[in-house]
Design an enzyme around this catalytic site. Structure first.
Site, PDB file in Angstrom:
ATOM      1  N   LYS A 329       0.844  -1.207   0.000  1.00  0.00           N
ATOM      2  CA  LYS A 329       0.000   0.000   0.000  1.00  0.00           C
ATOM      3  C   LYS A 329       0.877   1.254   0.000  1.00  0.00           C
ATOM      4  CE  LYS A 329      -2.838   0.510   3.628  1.00  0.00           C
ATOM      5  NZ  LYS A 329      -2.749   1.822   4.272  1.00  0.00           N
ATOM      6  N   SER A 330       1.867   1.292   0.896  1.00  0.00           N
ATOM      7  CA  SER A 330       2.706   2.503   1.004  1.00  0.00           C
ATOM      8  C   SER A 330       3.427   2.780  -0.313  1.00  0.00           C
ATOM      9  CB  SER A 330       3.761   2.302   2.097  1.00  0.00           C
ATOM     10  OG  SER A 330       3.150   2.192   3.343  1.00  0.00           O
ATOM     11  N   ARG A 430      -9.135  11.162  12.447  1.00  0.00           N
ATOM     12  CA  ARG A 430      -7.698  11.001  12.681  1.00  0.00           C
ATOM     13  C   ARG A 430      -6.971  12.352  12.752  1.00  0.00           C
ATOM     14  NH1 ARG A 430      -5.387   6.271   9.187  1.00  0.00           N
ATOM     15  NH2 ARG A 430      -3.712   6.555  10.700  1.00  0.00           N
ATOM     16  N   SER A 476       6.599   8.766  12.808  1.00  0.00           N
ATOM     17  CA  SER A 476       5.577   8.659  11.772  1.00  0.00           C
ATOM     18  C   SER A 476       6.171   8.883  10.389  1.00  0.00           C
ATOM     19  CB  SER A 476       4.467   9.687  12.013  1.00  0.00           C
ATOM     20  OG  SER A 476       3.684   9.798  10.843  1.00  0.00           O
ATOM     21  N   GLN A 478       4.443   8.929   7.742  1.00  0.00           N
ATOM     22  CA  GLN A 478       3.547   9.793   6.964  1.00  0.00           C
ATOM     23  C   GLN A 478       3.899  11.253   7.181  1.00  0.00           C
ATOM     24  OE1 GLN A 478      -0.427   8.640   8.078  1.00  0.00           O
ATOM     25  NE2 GLN A 478      -0.319   6.727   6.930  1.00  0.00           N
ATOM     26  N   ASP A 629       1.896  -1.563  11.760  1.00  0.00           N
ATOM     27  CA  ASP A 629       0.579  -1.959  11.242  1.00  0.00           C
ATOM     28  C   ASP A 629       0.246  -3.421  11.549  1.00  0.00           C
ATOM     29  OD1 ASP A 629       0.188   0.546  10.237  1.00  0.00           O
ATOM     30  OD2 ASP A 629       0.870   0.064   8.214  1.00  0.00           O
ATOM     31  N   LYS A 656      -4.629   5.072  14.823  1.00  0.00           N
ATOM     32  CA  LYS A 656      -4.672   4.472  13.481  1.00  0.00           C
ATOM     33  C   LYS A 656      -6.116   4.504  12.969  1.00  0.00           C
ATOM     34  CE  LYS A 656      -0.346   3.678  13.067  1.00  0.00           C
ATOM     35  NZ  LYS A 656       0.409   4.443  12.090  1.00  0.00           N
ATOM     36  N   ARG A 660      -6.546   1.074  17.939  1.00  0.00           N
ATOM     37  CA  ARG A 660      -6.289  -0.376  17.793  1.00  0.00           C
ATOM     38  C   ARG A 660      -6.008  -1.064  19.115  1.00  0.00           C
ATOM     39  NH1 ARG A 660      -3.147  -0.297  11.932  1.00  0.00           N
ATOM     40  NH2 ARG A 660      -5.081  -0.244  10.733  1.00  0.00           N
ATOM     41  N   ARG A 709      -7.619  -3.697   9.325  1.00  0.00           N
ATOM     42  CA  ARG A 709      -6.694  -4.634   9.978  1.00  0.00           C
ATOM     43  C   ARG A 709      -7.331  -5.313  11.194  1.00  0.00           C
ATOM     44  NH1 ARG A 709      -2.601  -3.820   6.612  1.00  0.00           N
ATOM     45  NH2 ARG A 709      -1.945  -1.702   6.173  1.00  0.00           N
TER      46      ARG A 709
END
Ligand code: S3P
Length: 756
Positions: A329-330, A430, A476, A478, A629, A656, A660, A709
């Site tokens: 995905k990334s 988020r 992070s 991101q 993840d 997330k 989670r 997930r």
């Protein structure tokens, strides 16, 4: 009928009883929503038929008789007849009567009411529009489920009594409609584009063909496409005549937009501009799919509704096979982003055709980038260079994808145009200030317009960003990537220091596109630096299989007695392999085979054998960012292990796609596992015993909280369950792993997917 058995209305009067009116009458009768239902129409036969069908108690030839003592009046007439009908009934209305209508245009209905009542409209007047219909008309065509799963728009006015609005919402909800309230002008504008223009186009095409000499041949040979496109040209001409005139202004502006677009198609066909034509067709096709998805997900975005579930039954005897999971995905996200701003063409293979990466792809199409595919994982991006992106026509919808939103925040902060980015229910919760804050220091004009620094994110076009140095407060990738991407356009150097190493796909891929990026090891994480003002050159990207998706299968095999599973060509970038390290420390039988490099990323085949009882461990904190993840799946492994597993230093898990830590703890407890969530981790009491392969989990019901997930992790738990496990809200699995159930079945899991 309400709880105390009093119907919602005492007496409902329909003025007009065609398809829409008679369908609503069927609902009112079936649900006992009124003490009495009456109607007035010009046709005596309609009234007699309606009575015979049990839709009304009494029929009248005059509207003024019908409305007497009625507390709800439904004008179910052609829109043009509204004023006359209101004129007739005005003297006979109860003071508290609710008056609504079902017309397709609203501005003219309000005008008609003003012509009759003056500026002081009755409090009970609330115009409405059920967006449902059929090309059939008349009292016999009505259906009780005509409005089910359709939208009904109410356009309350300033004068409208909230109680009247509430009662109408209740009425339409009884018809299983989804009720939306909006402004009159907005309604007319939206409908002009989405309903009136398509009807006009269908009438226009059929009229154009019917006027041709060879029309018989044309109609004889017309294929399914013509049938689909022209179906609505069989609708009631009188009704559409009225609508086109009633909503003249908005329709004419929609027609102008249509003519302009058609002109663009004409030009690119005329000049045989193949790239532009592919770009436009591809964009339209993708937009159609994207809208479809958005439309299907509207309830999800608005009320967190659940539309799909998995049920896993006990009894899987094995979990084995040789196969590969879909693309990373990334890496898929970044291949589109970098290909779009590169010069020249980029070919991508192994692209993940999951909804998150598709949201990124659509965003760049919306910004004018011509992209072919995806088809069997292949995508071709015709890069527009560092200054070629165009302002999108509307907000960019990022679905469930934090990666898209955060990385694009960086890229879009450096563009000259304004943008807004939105997302689904999960993404809308988020935190986005973590990326907005450093970008503001660079000079970006970026706002998080949600309640708690959450999306929508709104960016005002700016130029002249300045490079900064930023010490990331959290590990992070991101945020790191978002800042570095803004740095591509910034003056001078931009550098980021991470507290611990995080995934480095941005750095690697920028280098693959010919951009110089320096990584220096620091005490803990790395410092990454790049200079603004360079350019990217199109290249070929081979996306490896996603280790995060492979993780579910690794854990599944590790907790099964007779498993023997090989996952081929999995990305084993060292910033992602925490899951392998942790499973090894727990005693799993995992080997990494055939290590090789593909497209700049290391890949390998991963072989996992079951049959070993895992051991509970204190999970190493230095592996947390490298397995960030994979913890939901690892918690399932911990529950199957012997002894206690402790996780610390993983507070990021709380922000997330869901919290989670909490959501996993709730699910584990529901399946009979003792565990204790902490601020930054969890303590899980494993139920495994050396050499014993009895079930670990009871059966039960799990809520995924729109987190892919979570849904997949509890599916894996199904390999060791005593009774079936049902997981509610599995639709988001398609964001990262659209073929999950197919591959899980192939490996031997007894998993069923169903729509709810
Ligand atoms: C990602 C980074 C990680 C990860 C996410 C993908 C990326 O998020 O959880 O699934 O592609 O950069 P954070 O940066 O929030 O840790």
């Amino acid at each position: 009928m309400s709880a105390n058995n009093t119907p919602l209305f005492e007496k409902v009067a329909f003025i007009g009883l065609g398809l829409i009116g008679s369908s609503l009458a069927r609902v009112i009768k079936a649900h006992h929503l009124a003490g009495e239902v009456v109607a007035s129409t010009r046709s005596e036969k309609t009234l007699a038929d309606a009575k015979q069908l049990g839709l009304i108690d009494q029929g009248f030839s005059s509207a003024s008789e019908a409305v007497q003592d009625a507390d709800l009046i439904v004008l179910a007439l052609p829109v043009q007849a509204t004023e006359k009908a209101l004129q007739q009934i005005k003297p006979y209305l109860r003071a508290d009567a609710i008056i609504t209508d079902v017309g397709s245009t609203k501005g003219n209905v309000v005008q008609a009411a003003k012509n009759v009542f003056g500026e002081n409209l009755p409090k009970g007047f609330v115009p409405g529009h059920p967006i449902a219909g059929s090309e059939h008309s008349g009292v016999h065509a009505g259906k009780i489920d005509l409005f089910a799963k359709h939208k009904v728009i109410l356009t309350p006015l300033e004068s409208s009594d909230p109680i009247a609005v509430q009662k109408l919402i209740q009425l339409w909800q009884s018809a299983q409609a989804e009720v939306i309230c909006m402004d009159v002008a907005q309604h007319d504008e939206v409908l002009a584009h989405t309903s009136h223009l398509p009807h006009l186009m269908a009438f226009n095409l059929v009229e154009q063909l019917a006027n041709r000499q060879d029309n018989l041949d044309i109609f004889r040979y017309a294929a399914g496409g013509f049938r689909d496109f022209s179906r609505i040209a069989a609708s009631d001409p009188q009704m559409w005549h009225d609508i086109f005139l009633a909503n003249k202004k908005a329709i004419l502006s929609a027609v102008t937009g249509f003519e302009d677009q058609l002109q663009r198609f004409k030009q690119v066909i005329q000049s045989e501009d193949s790239n532009a034509l592919m770009g436009m067709l591809g964009h339209a096709k993708a937009a159609r799919q994207h809208f479809n998805h958005m439309l299907a997900n509207t309830p999800l975005m608005e009320n967190n509704a659940v539309t799909q579930q998995f049920t896993i039954s006990p009894g899987s005897q094995q979990f084995s096979g040789h196969f590969s999971v879909p693309g990373d995905k990334s890496v898929s996200h970044r291949s589109i982003m970098f290909g779009a701003i590169a010069e020249g063409t980029t070919h991508v293979t192994g692209f993940l055709e999951g909804e998150d990466a598709l949201a990124t792809l659509q965003a760049f199409r919306d910004m004018g980038v011509s992209i072919e595919g995806p088809k069997n994982g292949e995508v071709t991006i015709h890069g527009v260079g560092m200054h070629g992106l165009k302002k999108p026509a509307s907000a960019l919808y990022m679905g469930n994808s934090g990666t898209s939103l955060r990385l694009l925040s960086g890229m879009l902060s450096a563009q000259a145009f304004d943008t807004v980015m939105t997302g689904d229910a999960s993404l809308s919760k988020r935190p986005m200030e973590r990326i907005a804050k450093p970008l503001r220091v660079m000079g970006a004009k970026i706002q998080t317009t949600g309640e708690k620094g959450t999306p929508p994110v709104s960016i005002t076009g700016a130029q002249g960003l300045k490079g900064i140095h930023y010490d990331l407060p959290m590990a992070s990738a991101q945020v790191k990537s978002g800042i570095l991407l803004a740095g591509l356009w910034a003056e001078g150097a931009t550098s980021v220091t991470e507290p611990e190493p995080t995934r480095d796909h941005t750095e690697r891929m920028l280098r693959a596109f010919g951009y110089d990026v320096k990584t220096q090891k620091q005490d803990h994480g790395n410092q990454i630096t790049l200079q603004g003002g360079g350019k990217l050159v199109g290249t070929n990207i081979q996306v490896p299989s996603d280790i995060s998706s492979a993780a579910f299968f690794m854990v599944g095999a590790a907790i099964s007695q007779n498993a023997d599973l090989t996952l081929q060509a999995v990305g084993i970038n060292p910033t992602r392999t925490g899951v392998i390290e942790i499973l090894k420390q727990m005693g799993a039988d995992i080997s990494v085979l055939n290590e090789r490099i593909a497209g700049g990323e290391p890949i390998a085949d991963i072989h996992i054998r079951g049959g070993k009882t895992l051991k509970g461990i204190h999970m190493p904190e230095d592996q947390v960012p490298l397995a960030i993840d994979e913890f939901p799946a690892l918690f399932i492994a911990a529950a199957c292990a012997e002894g206690e597993t402790i996780l610390t230093g993983a507070a990021e898990l709380r922000v997330k796609e869901s919290d989670r830590i909490q959501v996993m703890a709730d699910g584990l407890i529901a399946l009979g596992i003792q565990c204790q969530p902490t601020d930054d981790g969890i303590i899980i009491q494993g139920k495994g015993k050396t050499g014993e392969w009895s079930p670990i989990f009871t059966g039960g019901q799990i809520e995924s909280h729109h987190d892919h997930r979570i849904a997949m992790s509890f599916s894996i738990a199904g390999l060791r369950c005593a009774e079936p496990i049902t997981i509610h809200g599995t639709e988001t699995v398609a964001t990262s792993f659209p073929t999950f159930t197919e591959l899980a079945k192939k490996a031997g899991m007894l998993i069923q997917q169903s729509d709810v």
